[in-house]
Design an enzyme around this catalytic site. Structure first.
Site, PDB file in Angstrom:
ATOM      1  N   GLY A 187       0.473 -25.584 -84.354  1.00 24.08           N
ATOM      2  CA  GLY A 187      -0.361 -24.649 -85.098  1.00 24.08           C
ATOM      3  C   GLY A 187      -0.589 -23.388 -84.312  1.00 24.08           C
ATOM      4  O   GLY A 187      -1.684 -23.150 -83.803  1.00 24.08           O
ATOM      5  N   THR A 188       0.430 -22.593 -84.193  1.00 26.53           N
ATOM      6  CA  THR A 188       0.376 -21.376 -83.394  1.00 26.53           C
ATOM      7  C   THR A 188       1.565 -20.512 -83.773  1.00 26.53           C
ATOM      8  O   THR A 188       2.415 -20.917 -84.563  1.00 26.53           O
ATOM      9  CB  THR A 188       0.413 -21.731 -81.891  1.00 26.53           C
ATOM     10  OG1 THR A 188       0.144 -20.573 -81.125  1.00 26.53           O
ATOM     11  CG2 THR A 188       1.760 -22.289 -81.482  1.00 26.53           C
TER      12      THR A 188
END
Length: 210
Positions: A7-8
């Site tokens: 999640g980046t």
């Protein structure tokens, strides 16, 4: 445990003889934003840098390992470790632990006799390309890069493209957000970070929101 998962958004490109790398700064735990100023871009040698996505602890251990190995190489041999050798070293380490893997996605970029960007997965798979992206925001990054990237673009245009690509991911990926982190590997000066003021100034000129 603080988890970045994928999640980046991280991105690295080559622009002429330069390498430009950037990330967002949001760390998440499930749907919770655990940190709005997480460091995901690290200098690992004078002419090399690394971005991280995945478990924070796993990624930080690998950053420390690469810093130590590249410094040792430079002290013993009086030259910097070639970037492809650094990528191979890291991928071999990850492959050796693939049954108990480091939960990471990494980019290694730098300059030796030419610019390099390597994408390295948790099993040690290593791929070199003219640009690469990791994390949940990467589909949006690739959309921007494939439309606008030019191999011999100027440093200024390359920095702006990385900013646009990360900004596009931030608009559509809830796990990416907050401030941008950018760095450049200059073939003469080595690696340096862009200041927050410069990033904000470029965002304003590009008419992009933080």
């Amino acid at each position: 445990m603080e988890v970045l998962k994928t999640g980046t958004t991280t991105v690295g490109i080559t622009a002429g003889d330069y390498v430009i790398m950037g990330t967002d700064s949001r760390a998440t735990m499930e749907n919770f934003i655990s940190n709005k100023n997480a460091q995901k871009l690290y200098q690992i040698d004078n002419y090399a840098a690394m971005t991280i996505a995945g478990l924070v602890g796993d990624a930080q251990v690998l950053v420390r390992y690469m810093k130590a190995e590249m410094e040792l190489y430079r002290v013993q041999r009086k030259v910097s470790m070639p970037i492809d050798a650094a990528a191979t070293l890291l991928s071999n380490m990850l492959n050796q632990t693939k049954f108990y893997p480091y939960m990471v996605q990494l980019l290694v970029g730098g300059y030796d006799t030419k610019p390099h960007i390597f994408s390295i997965d948790a099993a040690g798979g290593s791929v070199e390309d003219i640009y690469a992206s990791t994390g949940s925001g990467s589909p949006f990054v690739y959309g921007v890069l494939e439309a606008e990237y030019q191999k011999n673009m100027s440093l200024d245009d390359g920095i702006n493209l990385v900013i646009k690509a990360i900004s596009a991911a931030k608009q559509r990926d809830s796990a990416s957000g907050n401030m941008l982190q950018l760095g450049v590997v200059d073939p003469k000066k080595g690696f340096y970070y862009l200041s927050e003021d410069e990033i904000l100034s470029r965002l304003k000129k590009l008419k992009l929101q933080l």
